[in-house]
Write an enzyme that holds these catalytic residues in place. Structure first.
Site, PDB file in Angstrom:
ATOM      1  CB  SER A   1     -31.717 -25.853  37.972  1.00 40.31           C
ATOM      2  OG  SER A   1     -30.724 -25.718  36.995  1.00 40.31           O
TER       3      SER A   1
ATOM      4  NE  ARG B   1     -23.748 -24.168  35.405  1.00 34.70           N
ATOM      5  CZ  ARG B   1     -24.691 -23.353  35.874  1.00 34.70           C
ATOM      6  NH1 ARG B   1     -25.203 -23.567  37.070  1.00 34.70           N
ATOM      7  NH2 ARG B   1     -25.120 -22.333  35.180  1.00 34.70           N
TER       8      ARG B   1
ATOM      9  CG  LEU C   1     -32.604 -29.672  40.490  1.00 32.36           C
ATOM     10  CD1 LEU C   1     -34.013 -29.168  40.788  1.00 32.36           C
ATOM     11  CD2 LEU C   1     -32.389 -29.727  38.988  1.00 32.36           C
ATOM     12  CG  ASP C   2     -27.582 -25.413  38.382  1.00 31.27           C
ATOM     13  OD1 ASP C   2     -28.654 -24.795  38.467  1.00 31.27           O
ATOM     14  OD2 ASP C   2     -27.055 -25.698  37.297  1.00 31.27           O
ATOM     15  CB  ALA C   3     -27.984 -21.965  43.114  1.00 34.37           C
TER      16      ALA C   3
END
Length: 180
Positions: A45, A141, A41-43
């Site tokens: 999220s 993303r 998960l990106d930062a």
């Protein structure tokens, strides 16, 4: 015996164990050796991240060929039209690929959702809405890019479920071991 952990990743945490000295990482929350994230998960999220010590299980969870559904709760700017929802359901053309069709529906704001730190920006003249998106892909993303492409930028993104595993009862920043 294989292990799998469910972690409710907070906003701002990087999905790696090595520290960069700038932002919190998984090492700041999970002190269990020999576990690796099954996906990312990106930062920006939040939500469910699975970790395992089994490379084959890690591959099964992340490989799109296995079609493991991922459910996201997405707060977007504005109220998506039926046309925008239909675009999400049929696949969205992005500059580098066309997404697979998603299941997409408007939903009420999730109950028992933790407060995000920092909170999302609020605009008096711009309402927000919540969507439930179910996808089987997981490209970089992707959900954010999909909602932006149909005209409704993502403000908050929470992954609620991956396959059979869900966030139910798991507070932000907390992990628990799951049955396989």
């Amino acid at each position: 015996m294989s292990r799998i952990l469910l972690f409710n990743k907070p906003y701002g945490v990087i999905c790696q164990f090595s520290r960069d000295g700038l932002r919190p990482t998984l090492a700041d929350y999970i002190a269990v050796p020999d576990l690796y994230p099954a996906g990312r998960l990106d930062a920006d999220s939040e939500g469910l991240l699975l970790l395992t010590d089994n490379g084959l299980l890690q591959h099964r969870i992340t490989d799109p060929l296995h079609k493991l559904a991922k459910i996201y709760w997405v707060q977007v700017e504005g109220k998506p039209s039926e046309t925008a929802l239909a675009q999400l359901r049929s696949g969205v053309r992005l500059p580098d690929f066309v997404t697979l069709p998603a299941m997409a529906r408007l939903m009420e704001e999730p109950v028992n959702l933790w407060q995000r730190t920092p909170p999302i920006r609020q605009r008096k003249n711009k309402p927000t809405s919540w969507l439930e998106l179910i996808i089987c892909e997981g490209k970089n993303r992707q959900v954010r890019r999909m909602t932006a492409a149909v005209g409704y930028p993502t403000l908050r993104l929470v992954r609620y479920r991956i396959g059979e595993w869900a966030l139910d009862g798991l507070e932000s920043g907390i992990w628990r071991e799951a049955a396989l």
